[in-house]
Design a protein around this motif. Structure first.
Motif, PDB file in Angstrom:
ATOM      1  N   GLY A  31       0.899  -1.484  -0.299  1.00 35.96           N
ATOM      2  CA  GLY A  31       0.380  -0.141   0.287  1.00 35.96           C
ATOM      3  C   GLY A  31       1.363   1.626   0.335  1.00 35.96           C
ATOM      4  N   GLU A  53       8.000  -4.769  -7.021  1.00 39.73           N
ATOM      5  CA  GLU A  53       7.859  -5.874  -6.147  1.00 39.73           C
ATOM      6  C   GLU A  53       7.989  -7.168  -6.145  1.00 39.73           C
ATOM      7  OE1 GLU A  53       5.390  -5.697  -3.213  1.00 39.73           O
ATOM      8  OE2 GLU A  53       5.804  -7.758  -3.747  1.00 39.73           O
ATOM      9  N   ASN A  61       1.403  -7.271   4.098  1.00 35.89           N
ATOM     10  CA  ASN A  61       0.324  -6.696   4.929  1.00 35.89           C
ATOM     11  C   ASN A  61      -0.568  -6.371   4.499  1.00 35.89           C
ATOM     12  OD1 ASN A  61       2.430  -7.714   6.344  1.00 35.89           O
ATOM     13  ND2 ASN A  61       3.464  -5.686   7.247  1.00 35.89           N
ATOM     14  N   MET A  62       0.051  -5.447   3.222  1.00 37.82           N
ATOM     15  CA  MET A  62      -1.662  -4.851   3.084  1.00 37.82           C
ATOM     16  C   MET A  62      -2.823  -5.656   2.832  1.00 37.82           C
ATOM     17  SD  MET A  62      -2.458  -1.700   1.833  1.00 37.82           S
ATOM     18  CE  MET A  62      -3.615  -0.768   1.611  1.00 37.82           C
ATOM     19  N   THR A  66      -6.146  -5.969   9.256  1.00 36.09           N
ATOM     20  CA  THR A  66      -7.260  -6.129   9.309  1.00 36.09           C
ATOM     21  C   THR A  66      -7.922  -4.936   9.317  1.00 36.09           C
ATOM     22  OG1 THR A  66      -6.348  -5.422  11.827  1.00 36.09           O
ATOM     23  CG2 THR A  66      -7.131  -7.422  11.486  1.00 36.09           C
ATOM     24  N   ILE A  68      -8.301  -1.692  10.075  1.00 40.85           N
ATOM     25  CA  ILE A  68      -8.499  -0.498  10.664  1.00 40.85           C
ATOM     26  C   ILE A  68      -8.266   0.656  10.928  1.00 40.85           C
ATOM     27  CG2 ILE A  68      -9.203   0.001  13.547  1.00 40.85           C
ATOM     28  CD1 ILE A  68      -9.014  -2.592  14.573  1.00 40.85           C
ATOM     29  N   VAL A 197      14.233  -7.140  -5.834  1.00 46.77           N
ATOM     30  CA  VAL A 197      15.824  -6.409  -5.176  1.00 46.77           C
ATOM     31  C   VAL A 197      16.523  -7.659  -4.844  1.00 46.77           C
ATOM     32  CG1 VAL A 197      17.274  -4.336  -4.247  1.00 46.77           C
ATOM     33  CG2 VAL A 197      14.417  -3.884  -5.628  1.00 46.77           C
ATOM     34  N   GLY A 357      -0.059   0.317   9.970  1.00 49.91           N
ATOM     35  CA  GLY A 357       0.769   1.387   8.870  1.00 49.91           C
ATOM     36  C   GLY A 357      -1.037   1.169   8.239  1.00 49.91           C
ATOM     37  N   LYS A 359      -3.255   1.617   8.311  1.00 47.45           N
ATOM     38  CA  LYS A 359      -4.254   3.586   8.362  1.00 47.45           C
ATOM     39  C   LYS A 359      -3.964   4.314   7.540  1.00 47.45           C
ATOM     40  CE  LYS A 359      -4.736   3.107  12.778  1.00 47.45           C
ATOM     41  NZ  LYS A 359      -3.575   1.792  12.522  1.00 47.45           N
TER      42      LYS A 359
HETATM   43  C1  LIG Z   1      -1.679  -9.252  10.735  1.00 50.41           C
HETATM   44  C2  LIG Z   1      -2.072  -7.940  10.228  1.00 50.41           C
HETATM   45  C3  LIG Z   1      -3.156  -6.616  10.850  1.00 50.41           C
HETATM   46  C4  LIG Z   1      -2.842  -5.452  10.784  1.00 50.41           C
HETATM   47  N1  LIG Z   1      -3.710  -5.255  11.038  1.00 50.41           N
HETATM   48  C5  LIG Z   1      -4.022  -3.511  10.751  1.00 50.41           C
HETATM   49  C6  LIG Z   1      -4.931  -2.388  10.898  1.00 50.41           C
HETATM   50  O1  LIG Z   1      -5.940  -2.832  11.061  1.00 50.41           O
HETATM   51  N2  LIG Z   1      -4.627  -1.093  10.925  1.00 50.41           N
HETATM   52  C7  LIG Z   1      -3.911  -0.678  10.124  1.00 50.41           C
HETATM   53  O2  LIG Z   1      -3.488   0.787  10.515  1.00 50.41           O
HETATM   54  N3  LIG Z   1      -2.410  -1.283  10.458  1.00 50.41           N
HETATM   55  C8  LIG Z   1      -2.635  -2.357   9.949  1.00 50.41           C
HETATM   56  N4  LIG Z   1      -1.665  -3.427   9.882  1.00 50.41           N
HETATM   57  C9  LIG Z   1      -0.744  -3.196   9.190  1.00 50.41           C
HETATM   58  C10 LIG Z   1      -0.251  -2.537   8.256  1.00 50.41           C
HETATM   59  O3  LIG Z   1      -0.637  -3.231   7.171  1.00 50.41           O
HETATM   60  C11 LIG Z   1       1.538  -2.726   7.257  1.00 50.41           C
HETATM   61  O4  LIG Z   1       1.748  -1.536   8.363  1.00 50.41           O
HETATM   62  C12 LIG Z   1       0.825  -1.517   6.096  1.00 50.41           C
HETATM   63  O5  LIG Z   1       0.705  -2.989   5.292  1.00 50.41           O
HETATM   64  C13 LIG Z   1       2.517  -1.805   5.936  1.00 50.41           C
HETATM   65  O6  LIG Z   1       3.367  -1.143   4.682  1.00 50.41           O
HETATM   66  P1  LIG Z   1       3.067  -1.579   3.096  1.00 50.41           P
HETATM   67  O7  LIG Z   1       1.192  -2.264   2.782  1.00 50.41           O
HETATM   68  O8  LIG Z   1       3.244  -1.112   1.720  1.00 50.41           O
HETATM   69  O9  LIG Z   1       2.900  -3.335   3.304  1.00 50.41           O
HETATM   70  P2  LIG Z   1       3.147  -4.257   2.624  1.00 50.41           P
HETATM   71  O10 LIG Z   1       1.950  -4.544   1.962  1.00 50.41           O
HETATM   72  O11 LIG Z   1       3.952  -5.913   3.604  1.00 50.41           O
HETATM   73  O12 LIG Z   1       4.413  -4.122   1.074  1.00 50.41           O
HETATM   74  C14 LIG Z   1       5.994  -4.365   1.477  1.00 50.41           C
HETATM   75  C15 LIG Z   1       5.674  -4.947  -0.020  1.00 50.41           C
HETATM   76  O13 LIG Z   1       7.733  -5.227   0.066  1.00 50.41           O
HETATM   77  C16 LIG Z   1       7.758  -6.032  -1.069  1.00 50.41           C
HETATM   78  N5  LIG Z   1       9.398  -6.178  -0.938  1.00 50.41           N
HETATM   79  C17 LIG Z   1       9.746  -6.542  -0.037  1.00 50.41           C
HETATM   80  N6  LIG Z   1      10.844  -6.591  -0.042  1.00 50.41           N
HETATM   81  C18 LIG Z   1      11.366  -6.729  -1.480  1.00 50.41           C
HETATM   82  C19 LIG Z   1      12.295  -6.934  -1.992  1.00 50.41           C
HETATM   83  N7  LIG Z   1      13.673  -7.165  -1.889  1.00 50.41           N
HETATM   84  N8  LIG Z   1      12.149  -6.566  -3.963  1.00 50.41           N
HETATM   85  C20 LIG Z   1      10.943  -6.270  -3.795  1.00 50.41           C
HETATM   86  N9  LIG Z   1      10.066  -5.528  -3.567  1.00 50.41           N
HETATM   87  C21 LIG Z   1       9.864  -6.041  -1.595  1.00 50.41           C
HETATM   88  C22 LIG Z   1       6.550  -7.450  -0.424  1.00 50.41           C
HETATM   89  O14 LIG Z   1       6.996  -7.778  -0.864  1.00 50.41           O
HETATM   90  C23 LIG Z   1       5.820  -6.258  -0.356  1.00 50.41           C
HETATM   91  O15 LIG Z   1       4.951  -6.627  -0.535  1.00 50.41           O
HETATM   92  C24 LIG Z   1      -1.572  -5.180  10.333  1.00 50.41           C
HETATM   93  C25 LIG Z   1      -0.519  -5.876   9.690  1.00 50.41           C
HETATM   94  C26 LIG Z   1      -0.937  -7.466   9.630  1.00 50.41           C
HETATM   95  C27 LIG Z   1       0.319  -8.501   9.303  1.00 50.41           C
END
Ligand SMILES: Cc1cc2nc3c(=O)[nH]c(=O)nc-3n(C[C@H](O)[C@H](O)[C@H](O)COP(=O)(O)OP(=O)(O)OC[C@H]3O[C@@H](n4cnc5c(N)ncnc54)[C@H](O)[C@@H]3O)c2cc1C
Ligand SMILES: [Zn+2]
Lengths: 405, 904, 82
Positions: A31, A53, A61-62, A66, A68, A197, A357, A359
């Motif tokens: 996200g 990606e 984690n996206m 959950t 919120i 990467v 993260g 939210k």
């Molecule tokens: C069970 C659970 C419940 C949660 N509940 C909440 C909630 O209710 N409310 C809230 O605000 N937050 C919540 N969170 C936290 C939230 O999901 C994360 O903080 C947020 O999604 C992180 O940012 P992101 O979406 O960019 O992460 P991600 O979706 O994890 O994105 C990181 C991306 O980097 C990629 N990546 C990693 N290494 C490499 C590489 N070497 N090369 C290329 N790509 C790579 C991964 O594959 C991944 O797709 C929750 C998390 C979990 C696990």
């Protein structure tokens, strides 16, 4: 018949091959990475951008959180960035022309002890002065807002009150990511999947590009947005960050007729739950204590969480868990994110969002795009710089008001 | 017998009719039926319509994968296909959506924790052979199977002697039927759900014999009632002796349907045709069944209203029937294997994902390993069972003799992922009503990953979590993307639980009182008898106040405070943590832990001490007594007792193992009574005959070991958390109640935690966790005096960091509301006078403690305020929504600042 | 539910243990000699590898002793006990 989800668009994104170089490369198509790409185009007119990606877009984690969304954080720095996000959320469905089921149904944080009450009241007062909507509810008002909460004094940890943020709520996570991705793609930004990467191209302390499973890619600026995997990536550049990766588990039930109108979180008994649009209960627990990248946790954590849920909601007894899962969350010592420059020129980090993260996704993208576009922090992410660990100016969200989800 | 119940055969008890209701209608089935087989016996095949499109739907399976026949029983949503029929069962058909009701559940759910040498999951032929081979070596063996009876597919196989393994003869072998392995966790930790018991099994070796799931076929109107999995048809006929149809067409991609045809024919059911995708099915099978086999063909559609009446094979051919039995191939049930971190690979010959490698100590056998012939299943199971036992230390590893079985065939499959027809009617996931058209739309939108398609279409997110529709979806995606095989697309991740598990079962008995242990002091019963109102502090129940008749909390607390300041009062302080620190280096150790020094503390003396984390933030505080040269007793806050013990042990063991010092928690060994007030000396004099209680003889911050008037040994300390003359009497826990009563008989007023809080706040003593929040240093609390400059201790280096050294940090101050009757709410935020109250309003700090004081005759508060010490004398505002309280900043001490009262 | 080998008590369930993070991070000999950055490194920065990780556990509900082991954070397999 059951609630139907809105239709997705006919077209989401191209699947381009990576070019040799970009102005900005974002590592991690979650996200935050996708939102950053979108705001680079929207706010800064920068579209010569690739999001790399390693798996499928928004599959980290996206895809696991959950969902919120709230902004009622204690400290000014946190409230400012999360409230910025919440205001963005309010405008995004229209702006991105995507119904991602953003539902401002209100979030309750329950208090079970006099100390919980003190902390809740403290947060409500701080929120109000920061312009964040917040109310303190007594147990009867809690019952009125969420009739299925057991407020009887006989339970092990009775409900003594709750904070309520009416504008808080949930959204459908996958759809949010796709909304950002689609618009970024429309702007000509390359979303490149199956592209891991594996190293950095550098000249001394200057980063020039990345090595990937789909070849080397050069970039003027590189932003990591890899959530739980940030340490691994930073390690490839020889950086150590104050992050630890832990499993965080969640689960869903079968579809159920509507019973739960809002979002309830309880720090004391470690549970947070909402009922999603289709009707499933979505619930999360606390982190598993050990470091892990295995995207799964231990069963007793789930069992404990179920017990806690039934303490609050006896009506859930006959619901069924149909799926549990784990994500890998990147936890900082103060439970606040790190957004900004690194000791290496051209390399930036946006990490440490840990358990909370989702939210922040829009604001995280907003300020990170600013940072990547200008090379300088946006005022909202200035306090979240890496240096705070040296000076001691932490933004301690678990020390003060322990709920970080 | 109804027309649908076959005249003979089956594993049902024809002498035992069972009455039940379904959707309000009464029916009768037989013992041994499931709800689904009983419904079929009554001619009911159609169930609730589909969730989203309202299409008629029928029973499709005979097991856990059922997408349609879901029913609500006692508030639980369950598949009719696994629900054992029992007298009085009342079920309502549901379209995939449950309904929670507020009825109290009286069922008790339990957990069991067991260890074993070999766990065999699945009691079909391979699992039975494995369990036998392991069990006979004497290894502790557990065989778990989800059905009511062991046998797996053998239950639907005619003429097989199921008593052959003789498991009952092995004393160390335990058979758990009706038990589903739902979760496979690290180091062979397997969770089994058996009705109201959740088993947690730690196994040295695991043999997975979880079988295979038959796949449906995808064609237009494949959701019409009367389309059923071929293996389910066979199971209904052979196991339950019910006929889901009288005139059957079979559609298949593999050999297994031929045996189904033979069994149907033997049961007197007409088989009109077999539609086989393979151009040349094995001739032997074709000859053996003796019905028309339409080769190289596939069903493309069905006809009928609420029931199949004919099937289409291309545009030109239509065959009437009332049941279409389909076999789209088999998926080895790799769920447990995948949960165990096993990797799967795609096997072209059988068009299925099969187990590959796994880091855990397990083996997969039988159909779960894509071994489909009976003899081979038995052999593979027996070999794995013997090997598992051997590796666990039992037996020589050789497999036992196996019963002879007829040969079976499993020639190559030819999957059919997509056929001509209206894709909006080609259902992939019946529960989600998602179709080939949806998948085409998803891939057209640019989606390549199966996970994306799953999320776009919701395929595989229903109760069965894609167990039936998952692989067909992958096949369709592969074709649409032009992938070389479904293997290139890959699967979604299998996650626990394998089948749904109720919240109540997962919670077990960890509910209500048992949710978290309740800790009570030795005097608890007295507090209850005297009307105490309790608060939860950690796990402890502590009296908050003791209201008298007609008194509210405020009045009670004011009365209790007055008693302590002007007369005689007592408090149960037993919950404070107590840790004995012993050894020649105990003093040195405490010096390194506490901000102040303890090595030179005189024996018989006490000293207040403070602990910081390494980051310099206040962690805990308490009084430390020196009992002997090499022995200290430290006290901690109630909530932190365990954390402080952990902290001490961690530093000693991991950093300073050379220090000779050990720790023992003695919290529960002592009952502690604080006797407080100017009257305390006189009141205690008769109780402590051996002690001279005068200030000269028994100085402040010293203690004495003595004997009470009733002969009970006691340790009495002159410590005071109220500023008043006070004695703290410590006795062994079992003397706590009688000693408390002894003191109470002097007329002392019992007081609770709230009064304790008021009294200490009047004196400016902080409560860690209330006046601190993990971001506060001792200096912030104005307690520089407790921070030694002469020694290092944990946290000291942190004080000189730029931020911790800032002069404008939040500091502890007192607050006096300008209106002495105004009570500042704890948690009120403070702002400077004159700032506009439009958000964002800059905040200076917050109120940490706030009370009405009997002694001061007014309200007062403690607060953490940025640069607060420089603001003393100034006014701050506490904006509280609709009103603002103005308060003056003061020194954080309100009562007896000279400390004249502590000696009485 | 990890199975953790306590060097003194043998294999026990994870629920009996307390996690201690990275092993072999010693309290600095003379904290005063460290720069703020070095002290911050000690306070807040720990390795976080994907793969083998030398970490600390304490058998809280058993012998209460701290010990180290090497566990693979990607698979949860315990590699060596040290
Ligand atoms: C069970 C659970 C419940 C949660 N509940 C909440 C909630 O209710 N409310 C809230 O605000 N937050 C919540 N969170 C936290 C939230 O999901 C994360 O903080 C947020 O999604 C992180 O940012 P992101 O979406 O960019 O992460 P991600 O979706 O994890 O994105 C990181 C991306 O980097 C990629 N990546 C990693 N290494 C490499 C590489 N070497 N090369 C290329 N790509 C790579 C991964 O594959 C991944 O797709 C929750 C998390 C979990 C696990
Ligand atoms: Zn041990």
């Amino acid at each position: 018949m059951s609630a139907v989800l809105p239709e997705h668009p006919e077209f989401l994104w191209r699947n381009p091959d990576p070019r040799r170089s970009y102005e900005v490369v974002i590592v991690g198509g979650g996200g935050h990475g996708l939102a950053t790409a979108y705001y680079l185009a929207r706010n800064h007119g920068i579209t010569n951008v690739a999001v790399l990606e390693r798996g499928w877009l928004a599959g980290g984690n996206m895809a696991r959180n959950t969902t919120i969304i709230r902004s009622n954080y204690l400290w000014d720095e946190s409230a400012a960035i999360y409230e910025h996000a919440l205001k963005q959320w309010e405008a995004l469905p229209e702006e991105l022309d995507y119904d991602f089921l953003f539902s401002q149904r209100g979030v309750l944080n329950l208090a079970h002890t006099p100390q919980d009450v003190r902390e809740g009241v403290r947060r409500v007062n701080a929120n109000q002065l920061n312009g964040v909507d917040a109310e303190w509810l007594n147990p009867d008002q809690v019952k009125e807002f969420c009739p299925i909460v057991d407020i009887s004094p006989g339970v092990r940890y009775p409900v003594l009150g709750a904070t309520l943020q009416p504008r808080a709520g949930i959204a459908k996570h996958d759809h949010v990511a796709w909304a950002f991705a689609r618009t970024a793609d429309e702007h000509g930004i390359d979303l490149i999947q199956d592209c891991e990467v594996t190293g950095f191209l550098r000249d001394g302390d200057k980063i020039l590009g990345v090595q990937t499973t789909r070849g080397p890619i050069m970039a003027d600026r590189i932003g990591l947005a890899a959530a739980g995997h940030t340490s691994v990536l930073a390690g490839l550049a020889g950086l150590r960050l104050p992050l630890q990766s832990h499993p965080l588990q969640a689960l869903v039930s079968e579809l159920l007729e509507p019973v739960h109108p809002c979002v309830v979180m309880s720090n004391h008994v470690h549970v947070y739950v909402s009922q999603a649009h289709k009707g499933e209960l979505v619930m999360g627990a606390g982190v598993d204590p050990y470091n892990s990248y295995a995207q799964r946790g231990s069963v007793h954590v789930i069992e404990r969480q179920m017990a806690a849920a039934l303490e609050l909601f006896p009506i859930f007894a006959r619901a069924h868990v149909i799926r549990t899962w784990g994500g890998i969350v990147d936890v900082t010592p103060d439970a606040s994110p790190i957004i900004g420059a690194t000791p290496l020129a051209n390399l930036f980090v946006n990490c440490g969002w840990g358990t909370g993260g989702f939210k922040a996704t829009p604001a995280s993208g907003w300020v990170y795009a600013h940072t990547l576009a200008t090379g300088r922090a946006h005022p909202l992410n200035e306090p979240f710089a890496l240096e705070r660990f040296t000076t001691g100016a932490l933004i301690d969200e678990h020390g003060a008001a322990a709920v970080a989800h | 017998m109804t027309a649908h119940r076959l005249p003979n055969g089956g594993r049902v008890d024809r002498a035992a009719p069972v009455r039940f209701t379904y959707d309000g209608k009464r029916y009768t089935g037989l013992r041994g039926d499931t709800l689904a087989s009983a419904l079929i016996a009554n001619g009911v095949l159609e169930v609730a319509p589909s969730s989203y499109r309202g299409r008629p739907r029928g029973i499709v399976t005979a097991g856990v994968d059922e997408p349609n026949a879901l029913v609500l029983v006692d508030g639980s949503l369950l598949p009719a296909t696994t629900l054992e029929l029992h007298d009085g069962l009342s079920a309502t058909g549901r379209s995939g959506v449950g309904r929670l009701t507020d009825s109290t559940d009286s069922v008790r759910h339990d957990k069991r924790y067991v260890h074993c040498d070999v766990l065999v999951v699945g009691g079909g032929p391979a699992g039975l052979a494995a369990a036998q081979a392991a069990g006979r070596t004497g290894a502790r063996t557990i065989l778990a199977d989800e059905r009511t009876e062991l046998g797996g597919t053998l239950l639907a196989t005619k003429g097989f002697d199921l008593s052959w393994p003789g498991l009952a003869e092995f004393p160390e072998t335990r058979v758990l039927s009706r038990t589903t392995a739902v979760g496979y966790y690290d180091q062979n930790y397997v969770v089994l759900a058996q009705r109201n018991t959740l088993w947690h099994v730690r196994a040295k070796r695991v043999v997975l014999a979880t079988g295979a799931h038959e796949r449906p076929l995808v064609f237009a109107d494949n959701d019409r009632p009367g389309v059923m999995l071929a293996s389910a048809v066979r199971e209904y006929v052979n196991r339950y002796a019910v006929a889901p149809g009288q005139n059957v067409v079979l559609a298949t991609t593999n050999d297994s349907a031929y045996q189904v045809a033979l069994d149907l024919i033997a049961a007197g059911i007409t088989v009109s045709a077999i539609v086989d995708s393979r151009p040349e099915p094995p001739a032997a099978l074709v000859n053996q069944v003796g019905v028309e086999v339409i080769t190289g063909s596939a069903v493309t559609g069905t006809e009928g209203r609420h029931r199949v009446s004919a099937v289409h094979i291309g545009p030109d051919r239509s065959i009437p029937c009332d049941l279409l039995a389909v076999s789209g191939g088999w998926n080895p049930a790799v769920h447990m294997f995948s949960q165990a971190q096993g990797r799967v690979r795609y096997e072209e010959r059988i068009a299925a994902f099969v187990p590959d490698t796994c880091p855990q100590d397990l083996e997969v056998v039988g159909a779960a390993n894509a071994t489909y012939e009976l003899a081979a299943c038995l052999a593979e199971g027996a070999a794995a069972g013997a090997r598992a036992a051997h590796l666990a230390g039992f037996g020589g590893g050789t497999a036992p003799e196996l019963p002879p079985v007829p040969a079976e065939s499993d020639s190559a499959h030819r999957p059919v992922w997509m056929v001509e027809g209206d894709e909006t009617l080609q259902f992939i996931d019946l529960q989600r009503d998602s179709t080939v058209a949806d998948i085409r739309r998803a891939t057209g939108a640019g989606l390549r990953s199966v996970e994306h398609v799953k999320r776009y279409t919701t395929v595989g997110t229903g109760l069965d979590q894609g167990r039936t529709g998952g692989v067909p979806a992958i096949g369709v995606i592969a074709e649409l993307l032009g992938a070389s095989s479904p293997g290139e697309v890959g699967t979604t991740t299998y996650r626990p639980p394998y089948t749904p598990v109720s919240f109540a079962l997962l919670a077990g008995r960890d509910r209500g009182e048992l949710h978290d242990p309740i800790r009570r002091t030795a005097m608890h019963s007295w507090h209850v008898a005297h009307g105490a109102v309790f608060e939860d502090v950690g796990q402890w129940k502590r009296p908050h106040h003791y209201p008298r008749a007609g008194e509210d909390a405020q009045a009670a607390v004011l009365r209790e405070c007055t008693a302590a300041r002007t007369g005689l009062a007592m408090m149960d302080a037993s919950t404070l943590g107590k840790i004995e620190v012993q050894g020649p280096d105990a003093g040195e150790f405490l010096n390194r832990m506490y901000t102040n020094a303890f090595a030179k503390l005189a024996i018989g003396s006490c000293r207040y001490g403070m602990l910081c984390r390494a980051d310099g933030m206040v962690f805990d505080d308490g009084v430390v007594l020196r009992l002997a040269e090499d022995r200290y007793l430290t006290t901690t806050t109630t909530g932190n007792a365990a954390a402080v013990l952990d902290w001490f042990e961690e530093w000693q063991q991991t950093e300073w193992p050379e220090l000779r010092v050990r720790f023992t928690s003695v919290t529960e060994q002592w009952a502690t009574i604080a006797v407080v007030g100017p009257g305390s000396r006189a009141a205690l004099t008769p109780l402590l005959p051996d002690l001279d209680l005068s200030a000269a003889a028994f100085g402040f911050m010293t203690f004495r070991d003595t004997v009470l008037c009733n002969g009970v040994p006691a340790r009495v300390a002159r410590v005071s958390f109220s500023g008043e003359l006070a004695f703290e009497i410590n006795v062994a826990t079992w003397h706590g109640l009688s000693t408390w009563e002894l003191v109470a008989n002097t007329g002392a007023t019992p007081y609770g935690t709230e009064t304790m809080h008021v009294l200490r706040a009047e004196k400016g003593f902080v409560i860690v966790g209330q006046d601190t929040d993990g971001t506060v240093t001792p200096q912030d609390l104005g307690m520089d005096w407790i921070v030694s400059k002469r020694k290092d201790f944990v946290g000291r280096r942190s004080f000189s960091r730029p931020d911790t050294a800032r002069p404008d940090r939040r500091q502890l101050v007192g607050l006096l509301p300008v209106d002495p009757d105004d009570l500042l709410p704890e948690g009120a935020q403070l702002v400077a006078g004159g700032v506009p109250l439009t958000p964002p309003v800059p905040m200076l700090g917050h109120v940490t403690s706030s009370y009405r004081s009997a002694a001061l005759g007014r309200t007062f508060a403690l607060a953490l305020v940025a640069g607060g010490r420089d603001l003393i004398g100034r006014e701050l505002l506490a904006p509280l929504g609709n009103r603002v309280i103005t308060a003056t900043v003061t020194e954080p001490i309100f009562y007896d600042p000279e400390g004249t009262r502590r000696d009485g | 539910m990890l199975l953790i080998p306590c060097p003194w008590c043998g294999d026990r369930d994870e629920t009996e243990f307390h996690y201690g993070g990275q092993a072999h991070v010693a309290y600095p000999q003379s904290p005063d000699a460290l720069s703020d950055a070095q002290w911050a490194e000690y306070l807040f920065v720990r390795d976080n590898p994907k793969g083998e990780f030398a970490e600390r556990w304490c058998h809280n509900a058993g012998c209460r002793r701290w010990f180290n082991l090497v566990r693979d954070t990607a698979t949860h397999q315990i590699v060596v006990q040290r």
